[in-house]
Enzyme design. Structure first.
Site, PDB file in Angstrom:
ATOM      1  N   GLY A 146      38.880  39.980  -4.576  1.00 40.89           N
ATOM      2  CA  GLY A 146      39.064  40.970  -5.632  1.00 40.89           C
ATOM      3  C   GLY A 146      38.554  40.306  -7.128  1.00 40.89           C
ATOM      4  N   GLN A 147      39.070  41.618  -7.497  1.00 44.00           N
ATOM      5  CA  GLN A 147      38.280  40.757  -9.531  1.00 44.00           C
ATOM      6  C   GLN A 147      39.017  40.722  -9.955  1.00 44.00           C
ATOM      7  OE1 GLN A 147      34.928  43.684 -10.414  1.00 44.00           O
ATOM      8  NE2 GLN A 147      34.599  44.087  -8.630  1.00 44.00           N
ATOM      9  N   LEU A 148      39.668  41.173 -11.409  1.00 45.75           N
ATOM     10  CA  LEU A 148      40.731  41.370 -12.419  1.00 45.75           C
ATOM     11  C   LEU A 148      41.250  42.056 -12.184  1.00 45.75           C
ATOM     12  CD1 LEU A 148      38.273  39.229 -14.104  1.00 45.75           C
ATOM     13  CD2 LEU A 148      39.538  40.101 -16.368  1.00 45.75           C
ATOM     14  N   TYR A 162      45.966  43.138 -13.293  1.00 50.71           N
ATOM     15  CA  TYR A 162      47.068  42.430 -14.282  1.00 50.71           C
ATOM     16  C   TYR A 162      48.240  42.327 -13.769  1.00 50.71           C
ATOM     17  CZ  TYR A 162      50.907  43.336 -18.003  1.00 50.71           C
ATOM     18  OH  TYR A 162      52.729  43.643 -18.440  1.00 50.71           O
ATOM     19  N   ILE A 221      49.784  41.894  -2.481  1.00 44.95           N
ATOM     20  CA  ILE A 221      49.901  43.886  -3.041  1.00 44.95           C
ATOM     21  C   ILE A 221      50.934  43.735  -3.698  1.00 44.95           C
ATOM     22  CG2 ILE A 221      50.035  44.958  -0.716  1.00 44.95           C
ATOM     23  CD1 ILE A 221      52.503  45.716  -1.288  1.00 44.95           C
ATOM     24  N   CYS A 232      39.994  45.515 -11.671  1.00 47.85           N
ATOM     25  CA  CYS A 232      39.932  45.596 -10.286  1.00 47.85           C
ATOM     26  C   CYS A 232      37.886  46.017 -10.789  1.00 47.85           C
ATOM     27  CB  CYS A 232      40.452  46.304  -9.098  1.00 47.85           C
ATOM     28  SG  CYS A 232      41.652  46.272  -8.937  1.00 47.85           S
TER      29      CYS A 232
END
Length: 244
Positions: A90-92, A94, A177, A194
């Site tokens: 995945g990406q960024l 929080y 998750i 994301c």
């Protein structure tokens, strides 16, 4: 479009081959991100060596951002909190107070060595958890995570309510998750969540949807849905750290 993840047979994830129960633990206070990674890696190694049981670890983090293997530097718009580079997919994203993070350490070699089916099972777990609060979570083939439709925000608008990011080592899973219960949603504005830049897609939480849900309520629903999808669990009392 046919949803390939939706069509996968997930029943073989319901029990590990040895029939054992998954240890279920809840951290009583926020866990620093480096500590959580160290714990997961140690536990995953123990599971792979058949020296430790499978584990689901529920926790919250202090405010921070994490970047997965597909993360792009430009997706961090405002470095207001620490950023950690991590080996999950995945990406960024929080993490912070009000968000229930569930780190899942399962032996897929003993269950089913199929990454796509595993991700679909995590989605199903989230969807069943949300259904306990009459929230319809949905998969999207072109976007990772679980989404809810928001016609009140405009035609075609959808908000992400849960993120998924996994890593496997020797067919043992870790990371997992994150479900937005009542986080400060403004903290997501400092990143491109994301990698999704389309303004039709935002971020929401159970409380943002108007549901007076507590973290404890979500934990109960998570455990019930986990049993349905992955099999039996054995409880441990809440504690601040997990011993491996």
């Amino acid at each position: 479009m046919v949803n390939d993840r939706q069509s996968l047979d997930l029943t073989t994830f319901a029990r590990p081959s040895d029939g054992g129960e998954v240890e279920w633990r809840i951290a009583a206070s926020p866990v620093p991100y480096p500590d959580s990674v160290a714990t997961m890696e140690a536990r995953a190694a123990g599971i792979a060596d058949r020296k430790a049981s499978e584990l689901v670890w529920l926790l919250e983090h202090p405010p921070l951002y994490t970047s997965g293997t597909s993360g792009k530097p430009g997706d961090l718009l405002d470095p207001r909190f620490p950023l950690f580079t991590t080996g999950r997919g995945g990406q960024l994203t929080y993490h912070g107070p009000g968000q229930r993070v569930a780190y899942v350490m399962l032996d897929l070699k003993q269950r089913r060595p199929d990454v796509r089916a595993y991700v679909a099972s995590l989605e199903e777990w989230i969807i069943r958890t949300l259904a306990a609060f009459n929230v319809r979570g949905e998969r999207r083939e072109d976007r990772v995570g679980v989404w809810v439709r928001r016609p009140d925000k405009g035609v075609g608008h959808e908000d992400k309510i849960a993120a998924i990011g996994v890593r496997l080592r020797r067919w043992v899973s870790f990371h997992g998750i994150a479900i937005n219960v009542e986080p400060d949603l403004s903290h997501f504005s400092a990143i491109v969540p994301c990698g999704v830049v389309d303004t039709r897609y935002g971020v929401t939480s159970l409380v943002d949807l108007g549901l007076p849900v507590t973290m404890e309520d979500v934990d109960v629903a998570l455990r019930q849905a986990f049993v349905e999808v992955f099999g039996a669990t054995s409880a441990r009392p809440p504690e601040a750290t997990v011993q491996v």
